[in-house]
Design an enzyme around this catalytic site. Structure first.
Site, short mmCIF file in Angstrom:
data_model
loop_
_atom_site.label_atom_id
_atom_site.label_comp_id
_atom_site.label_asym_id
_atom_site.label_seq_id
_atom_site.Cartn_x
_atom_site.Cartn_y
_atom_site.Cartn_z
N ASP A 18 1.28 4.39 -9.20
CA ASP A 18 1.15 5.87 -9.12
C ASP A 18 2.47 6.32 -10.14
O ASP A 18 3.04 5.37 -10.75
CB ASP A 18 1.56 6.46 -7.65
CG ASP A 18 2.78 6.10 -7.17
OD1 ASP A 18 3.54 5.45 -7.71
OD2 ASP A 18 3.23 6.73 -5.90
N CYS A 75 4.08 1.05 -6.76
CA CYS A 75 4.24 2.43 -6.57
C CYS A 75 6.06 2.59 -6.55
O CYS A 75 6.41 1.83 -7.15
CB CYS A 75 3.46 3.03 -5.28
SG CYS A 75 4.13 2.14 -3.81
N THR A 77 8.07 2.31 -3.92
CA THR A 77 8.53 1.21 -3.11
C THR A 77 7.78 0.03 -3.37
O THR A 77 8.18 -1.09 -2.90
CB THR A 77 8.81 1.44 -1.76
OG1 THR A 77 7.38 1.97 -1.25
CG2 THR A 77 9.85 2.64 -1.47
N HIS A 108 0.46 -20.07 -1.02
CA HIS A 108 0.10 -20.17 0.46
C HIS A 108 -0.85 -18.91 0.85
O HIS A 108 -1.93 -19.29 1.77
CB HIS A 108 1.38 -19.75 1.34
CG HIS A 108 2.34 -21.39 1.36
ND1 HIS A 108 3.52 -21.27 2.22
CD2 HIS A 108 2.16 -22.36 0.70
CE1 HIS A 108 3.94 -22.36 1.93
NE2 HIS A 108 3.20 -23.01 1.18
N HIS A 143 -3.59 -24.00 4.20
CA HIS A 143 -3.58 -22.60 4.01
C HIS A 143 -4.85 -21.88 3.79
O HIS A 143 -5.05 -20.64 4.19
CB HIS A 143 -2.63 -22.32 2.68
CG HIS A 143 -1.29 -22.86 2.74
ND1 HIS A 143 -0.27 -22.50 3.81
CD2 HIS A 143 -0.85 -24.03 2.13
CE1 HIS A 143 0.78 -23.04 3.63
NE2 HIS A 143 0.68 -23.84 2.63
C1 RB5 Z 1 5.80 8.78 -4.22
O1 RB5 Z 1 7.07 9.69 -4.32
C2 RB5 Z 1 6.21 7.50 -3.25
O2 RB5 Z 1 6.19 7.82 -2.15
C3 RB5 Z 1 5.36 6.32 -3.84
O3 RB5 Z 1 5.35 5.91 -4.85
C4 RB5 Z 1 5.57 5.09 -2.89
O4 RB5 Z 1 6.83 4.62 -2.82
C5 RB5 Z 1 4.86 5.22 -1.37
O5 RB5 Z 1 4.93 4.03 -0.86
#
Ligand code: RB5
Length: 151
Positions: A18, A75, A77, A108, A143
């Site tokens: 994203d 994304c 995080t 694993h 595993h």
């Molecule tokens: C987008 O702002 C953010 O929420 C997305 O990139 C991600 O971190 C979601 O888990």
């Protein structure tokens, strides 16, 4: 990534992100292509805000259809896109922050998708993790049964 291109030359790596992972995706894509690896870029292709589940879905479709062997998802995080990815039975997506996690995700967990947080990991650490992920084999043995139970 010395011998990585030789070991992975027949493989296609799908990438999807994203807007929170777009920049790191571009960096990693360049690194892989510079090593002669084939990348299937499923987007997003710009910094505009998009919804990360759509990109997890695109990855699942690519792996399911045999258009890619392994994947990289990103994304902000890495958390949201991991949750979305692991709803798909054909994906075992591992959110990774360091080399140890990248190696164990393969040895694993037989993860076929590595996930990064574009806002939480440095690009050099991510490059190291990606190299390890792509060059490490699943250990099987004890595993294998555990991974089979996930299904
Ligand atoms: C987008 O702002 C953010 O929420 C997305 O990139 C991600 O971190 C979601 O888990």
């Amino acid at each position: 990534m010395g011998g990585l291109s030789q070991r992975m030359s027949q493989k296609i790596i799908a990438m999807a992100a994203d807007h929170g992972g777009y920049e790191l995706k571009s960096i990693l894509k360049e690194t892989l292509e510079a090593k002669g690896l084939s990348v299937l870029d499923l987007g997003t292709h710009g910094p505009q805000s998009v919804d990360y589940p759509d990109y997890a879905d695109a990855m699942a479709e690519a792996i399911r259809g045999g258009r890619a062997d392994k994947g990289v998802l990103l994304c902000g995080t890495g958390i949201g896109i991991s949750i979305a990815a692991n709803r798909h039975p054909e994906l075992r997506a591992a959110l990774v922050h360091d080399a140890f996690g990248a190696r164990l995700a393969r040895q694993h967990n037989d993860a076929n998708v590595i996930v990064f947080g574009g806002r939480t990991i440095g690009s050099e650490v991510a490059k190291d993790c990606l190299e390890l992920f792509l060059s490490t084999a699943f250990e099987g043995g004890r595993h294998a049964g555990r991974v089979a139970k996930i299904k």
